[in-house]
Design a protein around this motif. Structure first.
Motif, PDB file in Angstrom:
ATOM      1  N   MET A   1      40.268  99.309  50.288  1.00 38.27           N
ATOM      2  CA  MET A   1      39.898 100.034  49.074  1.00 38.27           C
ATOM      3  C   MET A   1      41.110 100.760  48.546  1.00 38.27           C
ATOM      4  SD  MET A   1      36.942 100.053  47.685  1.00 38.27           S
ATOM      5  CE  MET A   1      35.961 100.845  46.454  1.00 38.27           C
ATOM      6  N   LYS A   2      41.374 100.651  47.274  1.00 35.74           N
ATOM      7  CA  LYS A   2      42.558 101.278  46.720  1.00 35.74           C
ATOM      8  C   LYS A   2      42.455 102.787  46.755  1.00 35.74           C
ATOM      9  CE  LYS A   2      43.604  97.487  43.548  1.00 35.74           C
ATOM     10  NZ  LYS A   2      43.786  97.099  42.152  1.00 35.74           N
ATOM     11  N   LYS A   3      43.635 103.448  46.815  1.00 35.80           N
ATOM     12  CA  LYS A   3      43.656 104.897  46.735  1.00 35.80           C
ATOM     13  C   LYS A   3      43.163 105.323  45.369  1.00 35.80           C
ATOM     14  CE  LYS A   3      47.502 105.656  49.904  1.00 35.80           C
ATOM     15  NZ  LYS A   3      48.845 106.258  50.050  1.00 35.80           N
ATOM     16  N   LEU A   4      42.755 106.571  45.284  1.00 43.00           N
ATOM     17  CA  LEU A   4      42.377 107.101  43.986  1.00 43.00           C
ATOM     18  C   LEU A   4      43.575 106.945  43.076  1.00 43.00           C
ATOM     19  CD1 LEU A   4      40.535 110.407  44.874  1.00 43.00           C
ATOM     20  CD2 LEU A   4      39.566 108.225  44.286  1.00 43.00           C
ATOM     21  N   SER A   5      43.388 106.282  41.984  1.00 41.05           N
ATOM     22  CA  SER A   5      44.513 105.997  41.105  1.00 41.05           C
ATOM     23  C   SER A   5      44.824 107.158  40.199  1.00 41.05           C
ATOM     24  CB  SER A   5      44.180 104.762  40.255  1.00 41.05           C
ATOM     25  OG  SER A   5      45.162 104.565  39.283  1.00 41.05           O
ATOM     26  N   LEU A   6      46.122 107.397  39.974  1.00 46.30           N
ATOM     27  CA  LEU A   6      46.519 108.441  39.027  1.00 46.30           C
ATOM     28  C   LEU A   6      46.074 108.077  37.620  1.00 46.30           C
ATOM     29  CD1 LEU A   6      50.141 109.327  40.197  1.00 46.30           C
ATOM     30  CD2 LEU A   6      48.033 110.516  40.699  1.00 46.30           C
ATOM     31  N   ALA A  62      39.920 114.580  48.340  1.00 42.72           N
ATOM     32  CA  ALA A  62      39.117 113.530  47.707  1.00 42.72           C
ATOM     33  C   ALA A  62      39.730 112.161  47.955  1.00 42.72           C
ATOM     34  CB  ALA A  62      39.000 113.791  46.205  1.00 42.72           C
ATOM     35  N   GLN A  63      41.055 112.092  47.868  1.00 42.18           N
ATOM     36  CA  GLN A  63      41.750 110.828  48.115  1.00 42.18           C
ATOM     37  C   GLN A  63      41.490 110.328  49.535  1.00 42.18           C
ATOM     38  OE1 GLN A  63      46.131 110.875  48.190  1.00 42.18           O
ATOM     39  NE2 GLN A  63      46.078 109.186  46.740  1.00 42.18           N
ATOM     40  N   LYS A  64      41.587 111.244  50.497  1.00 42.31           N
ATOM     41  CA  LYS A  64      41.343 110.875  51.893  1.00 42.31           C
ATOM     42  C   LYS A  64      39.886 110.458  52.099  1.00 42.31           C
ATOM     43  CE  LYS A  64      41.908 112.621  56.611  1.00 42.31           C
ATOM     44  NZ  LYS A  64      42.353 113.773  57.445  1.00 42.31           N
ATOM     45  N   GLU A  65      38.980 111.216  51.470  1.00 39.51           N
ATOM     46  CA  GLU A  65      37.551 110.918  51.594  1.00 39.51           C
ATOM     47  C   GLU A  65      37.239 109.500  51.117  1.00 39.51           C
ATOM     48  OE1 GLU A  65      33.332 112.279  49.465  1.00 39.51           O
ATOM     49  OE2 GLU A  65      35.124 113.540  49.250  1.00 39.51           O
ATOM     50  N   PHE A  66      37.781 109.118  49.955  1.00 41.02           N
ATOM     51  CA  PHE A  66      37.455 107.804  49.412  1.00 41.02           C
ATOM     52  C   PHE A  66      38.240 106.683  50.080  1.00 41.02           C
ATOM     53  CE2 PHE A  66      35.656 110.481  46.096  1.00 41.02           C
ATOM     54  CZ  PHE A  66      34.434 109.852  45.930  1.00 41.02           C
ATOM     55  N   GLU A  67      39.385 107.003  50.642  1.00 39.15           N
ATOM     56  CA  GLU A  67      40.071 106.000  51.459  1.00 39.15           C
ATOM     57  C   GLU A  67      39.211 105.661  52.676  1.00 39.15           C
ATOM     58  OE1 GLU A  67      43.842 107.629  52.434  1.00 39.15           O
ATOM     59  OE2 GLU A  67      44.790 106.995  50.565  1.00 39.15           O
ATOM     60  N   ASN A  68      38.652 106.699  53.307  1.00 45.42           N
ATOM     61  CA  ASN A  68      37.794 106.486  54.484  1.00 45.42           C
ATOM     62  C   ASN A  68      36.522 105.728  54.118  1.00 45.42           C
ATOM     63  OD1 ASN A  68      39.578 107.841  56.160  1.00 45.42           O
ATOM     64  ND2 ASN A  68      38.557 109.811  55.929  1.00 45.42           N
ATOM     65  N   LEU A 128      30.110 103.336  45.125  1.00 45.78           N
ATOM     66  CA  LEU A 128      31.310 104.069  45.520  1.00 45.78           C
ATOM     67  C   LEU A 128      32.159 104.423  44.300  1.00 45.78           C
ATOM     68  CD1 LEU A 128      32.900 105.183  47.901  1.00 45.78           C
ATOM     69  CD2 LEU A 128      34.053 102.970  48.093  1.00 45.78           C
ATOM     70  N   ALA A 129      32.255 103.494  43.349  1.00 45.45           N
ATOM     71  CA  ALA A 129      33.011 103.756  42.120  1.00 45.45           C
ATOM     72  C   ALA A 129      32.368 104.887  41.318  1.00 45.45           C
ATOM     73  CB  ALA A 129      33.098 102.486  41.277  1.00 45.45           C
ATOM     74  N   ASN A 130      31.037 104.897  41.270  1.00 48.67           N
ATOM     75  CA  ASN A 130      30.325 105.963  40.551  1.00 48.67           C
ATOM     76  C   ASN A 130      30.556 107.316  41.223  1.00 48.67           C
ATOM     77  OD1 ASN A 130      29.300 104.056  38.788  1.00 48.67           O
ATOM     78  ND2 ASN A 130      27.311 103.916  39.798  1.00 48.67           N
ATOM     79  N   GLU A 131      30.534 107.305  42.542  1.00 52.25           N
ATOM     80  CA  GLU A 131      30.763 108.545  43.295  1.00 52.25           C
ATOM     81  C   GLU A 131      32.189 109.049  43.059  1.00 52.25           C
ATOM     82  OE1 GLU A 131      30.527 110.148  47.919  1.00 52.25           O
ATOM     83  OE2 GLU A 131      29.930 108.089  47.432  1.00 52.25           O
ATOM     84  N   GLN A 132      33.120 108.110  43.016  1.00 59.10           N
ATOM     85  CA  GLN A 132      34.514 108.463  42.781  1.00 59.10           C
ATOM     86  C   GLN A 132      34.688 109.038  41.377  1.00 59.10           C
ATOM     87  OE1 GLN A 132      37.258 105.338  43.777  1.00 59.10           O
ATOM     88  NE2 GLN A 132      38.904 106.215  42.565  1.00 59.10           N
TER      89      GLN A 132
END
Length: 201
Positions: A1-6, A62-68, A128-132
């Motif tokens: 899964m990609k990191k949260l993108s800038l 948040a980045q770490k959370e969504f990476e996991n 997951l995308a909606n949560e992000q």
């Protein structure tokens, strides 16, 4: 899964247009060329959004959370896919001993399971995308609300978002950089929020 993108934070390039109340000055602006003290003190400052995101603990968490979560989802999907592949291989090994009807039934079953897996994958990834996206809205709201409160003490007319990767601001004088104080304030508020939040089970 990609990191949260800038890129998700493209909106931060215009992090805020925090206009101060000009109602009192409108009536005299056309008839007087004298600049009031409050007008003279108003100025434009900026926040380096690259540095803000790199140092804002909320974003890093948040980045770490969504990476996991992305990793766990990929593991889950991988296991399900391997399970389906195992069923296919088992049927292939028994194919010579199966009747035509059994082969057709097995084929229908595998196609159905394949379609269900694909649907499951799409639903989980969309969730997951909606949560992000919701988390990004929260981050953006945190930044805007903090800047709004911070600006009550500073009387800035504009707080702009500046990024070294491009955008609408081609040059920014370092004397107008308020990134560190904004990040420090955001991190202080976030740390207090984490302390008061109930522990996750």
């Amino acid at each position: 899964m990609k990191k949260l993108s800038l890129i998700v934070f493209g909106g931060l390039l215009a992090i805020g247009t925090l206009s101060c109340d000009k109602a009192e000055n409108k009536g005299t602006a056309a008839t007087s060329s004298t600049t009031t003290k409050s007008d003279a003190e108003k100025k434009t400052v900026y926040v380096n959004t690259d540095s803000l995101l790199a140092n804002y603990q909320f974003y890093k968490d948040a980045q770490k959370e969504f990476e996991n979560k992305g990793y766990r989802l990929q593991v889950d999907l991988g296991q399900r896919e391997r399970g389906l592949q195992g069923e296919l291989q088992a049927i292939q090994q028994r194919a010579q001993t199966m009747t035509q009807a059994e082969l057709q039934g097995a084929d229908i079953m595998l196609k159905k399971k394949g379609a269900e897996l694909q649907q499951y994958s799409q639903q989980r990834q969309q969730a997951l995308a909606n949560e992000q996206a919701k988390k990004m809205q929260e981050l953006y709201a945190n930044i805007r609300e903090y800047i709004k409160k911070h600006n009550a003490e500073n009387n800035f007319e504009f707080v702009l978002g500046y990024t070294t990767a491009g955008g609408g601001i081609l040059y920014a004088d370092e004397s107008a950089d308020r990134t560190k104080e904004i990040v420090d304030g955001l991190n202080k508020e976030y740390a207090e929020t984490k302390k008061s939040a109930p522990a996750k089970k």
